[in-house]
Write a protein that holds these residues in place. Structure first.
Motif, PDB file in Angstrom:
ATOM      1  N   UNK A   1      -1.224  25.743 -71.405  1.00  0.00           N
ATOM      2  CA  UNK A   1      -1.756  26.689 -70.426  1.00  0.00           C
ATOM      3  C   UNK A   1      -3.177  26.288 -70.056  1.00  0.00           C
ATOM      4  N   UNK A   2      -3.479  25.013 -70.209  1.00  0.00           N
ATOM      5  CA  UNK A   2      -4.804  24.517 -69.851  1.00  0.00           C
ATOM      6  C   UNK A   2      -5.432  23.757 -70.992  1.00  0.00           C
ATOM      7  N   UNK A   3      -5.360  22.424 -70.957  1.00  0.00           N
ATOM      8  CA  UNK A   3      -5.940  21.585 -72.002  1.00  0.00           C
ATOM      9  C   UNK A   3      -7.271  21.050 -71.503  1.00  0.00           C
ATOM     10  N   UNK A   4      -8.303  21.140 -72.342  1.00  0.00           N
ATOM     11  CA  UNK A   4      -9.618  20.663 -71.928  1.00  0.00           C
ATOM     12  C   UNK A   4     -10.316  19.967 -73.088  1.00  0.00           C
ATOM     13  N   UNK A   5     -11.586  19.645 -72.892  1.00  0.00           N
ATOM     14  CA  UNK A   5     -12.322  18.856 -73.878  1.00  0.00           C
ATOM     15  C   UNK A   5     -12.669  19.628 -75.145  1.00  0.00           C
ATOM     16  N   UNK A   6     -12.391  20.937 -75.192  1.00  0.00           N
ATOM     17  CA  UNK A   6     -12.736  21.720 -76.378  1.00  0.00           C
ATOM     18  C   UNK A   6     -11.807  21.424 -77.555  1.00  0.00           C
ATOM     19  N   UNK A   7     -10.680  20.754 -77.306  1.00  0.00           N
ATOM     20  CA  UNK A   7      -9.758  20.410 -78.383  1.00  0.00           C
ATOM     21  C   UNK A   7     -10.257  19.162 -79.113  1.00  0.00           C
ATOM     22  N   UNK A   8     -10.245  19.226 -80.443  1.00  0.00           N
ATOM     23  CA  UNK A   8     -10.587  18.033 -81.219  1.00  0.00           C
ATOM     24  C   UNK A   8      -9.475  16.993 -81.117  1.00  0.00           C
ATOM     25  N   UNK A   9      -8.245  17.469 -81.007  1.00  0.00           N
ATOM     26  CA  UNK A   9      -7.082  16.587 -80.905  1.00  0.00           C
ATOM     27  C   UNK A   9      -6.258  17.007 -79.700  1.00  0.00           C
ATOM     28  N   UNK A  10      -5.911  16.061 -78.844  1.00  0.00           N
ATOM     29  CA  UNK A  10      -5.090  16.401 -77.680  1.00  0.00           C
ATOM     30  C   UNK A  10      -3.715  16.865 -78.156  1.00  0.00           C
ATOM     31  N   UNK A  11      -3.314  18.089 -77.812  1.00  0.00           N
ATOM     32  CA  UNK A  11      -2.038  18.598 -78.332  1.00  0.00           C
ATOM     33  C   UNK A  11      -0.826  17.970 -77.658  1.00  0.00           C
ATOM     34  N   UNK A  12       0.194  17.678 -78.458  1.00  0.00           N
ATOM     35  CA  UNK A  12       1.509  17.386 -77.895  1.00  0.00           C
ATOM     36  C   UNK A  12       2.016  18.693 -77.300  1.00  0.00           C
ATOM     37  N   UNK A  13       2.575  18.632 -76.098  1.00  0.00           N
ATOM     38  CA  UNK A  13       2.853  19.901 -75.428  1.00  0.00           C
ATOM     39  C   UNK A  13       3.919  19.760 -74.354  1.00  0.00           C
ATOM     40  N   UNK A  14       4.543  20.888 -74.078  1.00  0.00           N
ATOM     41  CA  UNK A  14       5.394  21.018 -72.913  1.00  0.00           C
ATOM     42  C   UNK A  14       4.514  21.587 -71.802  1.00  0.00           C
ATOM     43  N   UNK A  15       4.264  20.769 -70.795  1.00  0.00           N
ATOM     44  CA  UNK A  15       3.290  21.137 -69.768  1.00  0.00           C
ATOM     45  C   UNK A  15       3.906  22.072 -68.738  1.00  0.00           C
ATOM     46  N   UNK A  16       3.219  23.188 -68.512  1.00  0.00           N
ATOM     47  CA  UNK A  16       3.642  24.161 -67.512  1.00  0.00           C
ATOM     48  C   UNK A  16       3.097  23.775 -66.145  1.00  0.00           C
ATOM     49  N   UNK A  17       3.744  24.267 -65.097  1.00  0.00           N
ATOM     50  CA  UNK A  17       3.272  24.037 -63.734  1.00  0.00           C
ATOM     51  C   UNK A  17       3.169  25.385 -63.021  1.00  0.00           C
ATOM     52  N   UNK A  18       2.118  26.168 -63.333  1.00  0.00           N
ATOM     53  CA  UNK A  18       2.012  27.503 -62.732  1.00  0.00           C
ATOM     54  C   UNK A  18       1.908  27.477 -61.213  1.00  0.00           C
ATOM     55  N   UNK A  19       1.373  26.378 -60.636  1.00  0.00           N
ATOM     56  CA  UNK A  19       1.304  26.304 -59.174  1.00  0.00           C
ATOM     57  C   UNK A  19       2.707  26.243 -58.574  1.00  0.00           C
ATOM     58  N   UNK A  20       3.600  25.493 -59.208  1.00  0.00           N
ATOM     59  CA  UNK A  20       4.982  25.416 -58.716  1.00  0.00           C
ATOM     60  C   UNK A  20       5.706  26.746 -58.923  1.00  0.00           C
ATOM     61  N   UNK A  21       5.423  27.394 -60.042  1.00  0.00           N
ATOM     62  CA  UNK A  21       6.066  28.682 -60.331  1.00  0.00           C
ATOM     63  C   UNK A  21       5.665  29.719 -59.289  1.00  0.00           C
ATOM     64  N   UNK A  22       4.362  29.791 -58.965  1.00  0.00           N
ATOM     65  CA  UNK A  22       3.896  30.761 -57.976  1.00  0.00           C
ATOM     66  C   UNK A  22       4.495  30.527 -56.606  1.00  0.00           C
ATOM     67  N   UNK A  23       4.532  29.264 -56.175  1.00  0.00           N
ATOM     68  CA  UNK A  23       5.092  28.944 -54.859  1.00  0.00           C
ATOM     69  C   UNK A  23       6.589  29.235 -54.813  1.00  0.00           C
ATOM     70  N   UNK A  24       7.302  28.885 -55.881  1.00  0.00           N
ATOM     71  CA  UNK A  24       8.749  29.124 -55.918  1.00  0.00           C
ATOM     72  C   UNK A  24       9.054  30.626 -55.928  1.00  0.00           C
ATOM     73  N   UNK A  25       8.238  31.409 -56.637  1.00  0.00           N
ATOM     74  CA  UNK A  25       8.438  32.858 -56.665  1.00  0.00           C
ATOM     75  C   UNK A  25       8.199  33.459 -55.282  1.00  0.00           C
ATOM     76  N   UNK A  26       7.150  32.991 -54.590  1.00  0.00           N
ATOM     77  CA  UNK A  26       6.872  33.485 -53.239  1.00  0.00           C
ATOM     78  C   UNK A  26       8.008  33.124 -52.286  1.00  0.00           C
ATOM     79  N   UNK A  27       8.506  31.898 -52.402  1.00  0.00           N
ATOM     80  CA  UNK A  27       9.618  31.462 -51.552  1.00  0.00           C
ATOM     81  C   UNK A  27      10.857  32.330 -51.784  1.00  0.00           C
TER      82      UNK A  27
END
Length: 342
Positions: free
Chosen positions: A284-310
């Motif tokens: 939900x937002x990875x930035x420099x505050x992490x000591x270790x870059x997390x392995x993650x399933x990346x979300x795409x909230x921009x796509x979700x918002x556009x698809x919901x509006x459509x």
């Protein structure tokens, strides 16, 4: 004498050294076009004698459409005092607003669901042309939306009990995929952190993770429920777990920022990630505050918002009123938070 071919939008774009979409934006008076580019396109139109009447008629027809009133309903957890201050929710809102801005005349109104003041938001929902619902709606709200046939789309929430449209991500299947990834990398003591949720969702999550419990042994698969999504309760959950002496060697976290609380508790105990504990999370937002870059399933909230509006516009215009579940795919990012065991 051969009749002169009319100038096309393609001709204008080529002569002005811009894309066809840029010419369309200039003619539609789209605000985010560079001033010099706008002038060059308009000068080219005048020089070539391009007939803009068709586009002007289309724009006038669009402007004459009735304005749609759509509610963007926020359903926060108790600890989420300002949902739009969280990057996931604000990105979903912005992408939905941008989509509406490109396709229809829409007034998108923010509204917060408050159980103690049901009358006011419910009156707005009943009067609206449609609604986007995000967060953690309760069963009473979902039942009312279904019973009153409110045109709405639930964003990353909902229940199979009610026939409502949902746009989101299949995080339950992704959670099972995360567990399989850890199992395939040789981990046998795996933990899962959850938050207070409906019984239906809890059973679905546990069902999806049943394979994990079976493959590593039920005694080695553990689940802990944090009181809330806030950092302090999360850290308290990790501390209690650590004090029990059976902290897992790999964790599945519901969102990446939860890793900050985990890193704090690991540091307090002289441990680190991934040397002592491996982690997979949902981004939900990875930035420099992490000591270790997390392995993650990346979300795409921009796509979700556009698809919901459509999808909501489809419901409003009556093109397809059958309830749908639309999942926007995850991308798995390996990161550096899982130690290779094999």
């Amino acid at each position: 004498m051969r009749k002169k071919e009319p100038v096309t939008l393609t001709d204008v774009a080529a002569a002005a050294s811009v894309s066809q979409s840029t010419v369309s934006r200039v003619l539609s008076r789209y605000p985010r076009v560079n001033g010099n580019t706008r002038k060059r396109v308009l000068d080219t139109i005048a020089k070539l004698g391009y007939d803009t009447s068709a586009i002007q008629r289309k724009q006038a027809a669009r402007n004459s459409k009735a304005t749609l009133n759509i509610e963007f309903l926020l359903c926060p957890r108790a600890e989420q005092k300002d949902m739009l201050s969280l990057s996931y929710f604000s990105t979903v809102f912005d992408s939905a607003r941008n989509y509406f801005g490109r396709t229809d005349n829409v007034n998108l109104n923010l509204c917060t669901w408050d159980k103690t003041r049901v009358e006011r938001p419910w009156a707005r929902l009943a009067a609206a042309d449609g609604a986007l619902v995000i967060g953690t709606p309760d069963r009473d709200l979902l039942r009312n939306l279904a019973d009153h046939h409110i045109r709405c789309v639930l964003i990353a929430c909902g229940s199979e009990e009610f026939p409502l449209d949902v746009v989101g991500t299949d995080n339950i299947s992704a959670g099972a995929a995360a567990a399989r990834y850890l199992l395939d990398n040789g981990f046998t003591r795996i933990g899962f952190v959850d938050f207070p949720d409906s019984e239906e969702w809890r059973l679905r999550k546990l069902g999806a993770l049943a394979e994990t419990a079976e493959r590593c042994g039920a005694e080695h698969f553990q689940c802990r429920v944090s009181a809330s999504t806030a950092p302090a309760p999360l850290a308290a959950t990790f501390r209690e777990w650590m004090a029990e002496g059976n902290f897992p060697e790999a964790l599945i976290l519901p969102y990446s920022k939860a890793m900050l609380s985990l890193e704090l508790v690991l540091h307090e105990n002289g441990l680190s990630c991934p040397a002592d504990v491996s982690v997979i999370s949902f981004d939900d937002g990875v930035n420099d505050s992490f000591h270790t870059e997390p392995a993650r399933f990346e979300l795409f909230p921009d796509r979700i918002g556009a698809k919901a509006a459509q999808r909501l516009l489809q419901l409003i215009h009556g093109s397809d009123e059958t309830p749908h579940r639309i999942d926007v795919p995850f991308d798995f990012i390996p990161g550096k938070s899982v130690r290779t065991r094999k």
